[in-house]
Write a protein that holds these residues in place. Structure first.
Motif, short mmCIF file in Angstrom:
data_model
loop_
_atom_site.label_atom_id
_atom_site.label_comp_id
_atom_site.label_asym_id
_atom_site.label_seq_id
_atom_site.Cartn_x
_atom_site.Cartn_y
_atom_site.Cartn_z
N GLY A 99 30.58 58.65 22.31
CA GLY A 99 29.88 59.88 22.62
C GLY A 99 28.39 59.73 22.79
N GLN B 18 26.47 68.19 21.09
CA GLN B 18 27.10 68.12 22.41
C GLN B 18 27.97 66.88 22.55
N ALA B 19 27.51 65.76 22.02
CA ALA B 19 28.33 64.54 22.04
C ALA B 19 29.60 64.74 21.24
N ASN C 4 31.14 67.61 20.73
CA ASN C 4 32.01 68.50 21.50
C ASN C 4 32.75 67.74 22.60
N VAL C 5 32.09 66.79 23.23
CA VAL C 5 32.74 65.99 24.27
C VAL C 5 33.87 65.16 23.66
N ILE C 6 33.64 64.59 22.49
CA ILE C 6 34.69 63.81 21.83
C ILE C 6 35.85 64.72 21.43
N MET D 121 36.92 67.32 22.87
CA MET D 121 37.67 67.78 24.04
C MET D 121 38.75 66.79 24.47
N ARG D 122 38.69 65.57 23.98
CA ARG D 122 39.63 64.52 24.40
C ARG D 122 40.41 63.96 23.21
N ARG E 101 42.06 60.36 22.99
CA ARG E 101 41.25 59.15 22.84
C ARG E 101 40.76 58.92 21.42
N TRP E 102 41.09 59.82 20.49
CA TRP E 102 40.57 59.70 19.13
C TRP E 102 41.00 58.42 18.44
N HIS F 64 36.50 75.12 15.36
CA HIS F 64 36.03 74.11 16.32
C HIS F 64 34.55 73.78 16.13
N ALA G 15 32.80 70.25 15.12
CA ALA G 15 31.81 69.59 15.98
C ALA G 15 30.58 69.19 15.18
#
Length: 132
Positions: free
Chosen positions: A5, A66-67, A69-71, A73-74, A77-78, A96, A100
């Motif tokens: 991220g 923000q980084a 939140n991007v993580i 969203m996927r 890939r965790w 949520h 975050a």
């Protein structure tokens, strides 16, 4: 930039803000400086954790959230990022935005550790074992 991220913009902002991390004794201190730790109210030996303090570097805090939140969203890939079990537990018990902020706090602590110790963040276990 090996931390999930965190790309060139966030990494340069972190380095510009805290340098090599020598100012802070531990990762929690750096996260507190950014404003990503909860306020603590203590009375009678009992500690109550409140909202995040929102003090410190608001620009860096915004970038880290923000980084996170991007993580978030996927979720597929965790596991590849070695954050899978921890993130699933956090998302299951928190809303949520709180999740975050918790992840942003974790990213800030990881970034401090990488800067302070001059090492890479190993995403895969094979990389971590190869570094030893």
């Amino acid at each position: 930039m090996t931390i999930p991220g965190i790309g060139p913009l966030i990494s340069t902002a972190i380095v510009a803000a805290i340098g090599k991390g020598e100012v802070f004794d531990r990762g929690r201190d750096s996260a507190a400086w950014v404003g990503l730790v909860p306020r603590q109210f203590s009375t009678g030996g009992r500690t109550i954790l409140g909202r995040i303090s929102k003090r410190g570097n608001s620009y860096l805090r915004m970038l880290l959230v923000q980084a996170a939140n991007v993580i978030l969203m996927r979720p597929h890939r965790w596991d590849a990022l070695r954050l899978g079990p921890w993130l699933r537990a956090v998302v299951a018990r928190m809303p949520h935005n709180k999740a975050a902020v918790a992840l942003a706090n974790k990213l800030a602590r990881i970034a401090w550790s990488v800067l302070r110790h001059g090492s890479k963040y190993a995403i895969h276990r094979d990389e971590a074992l190869g570094a030893i």
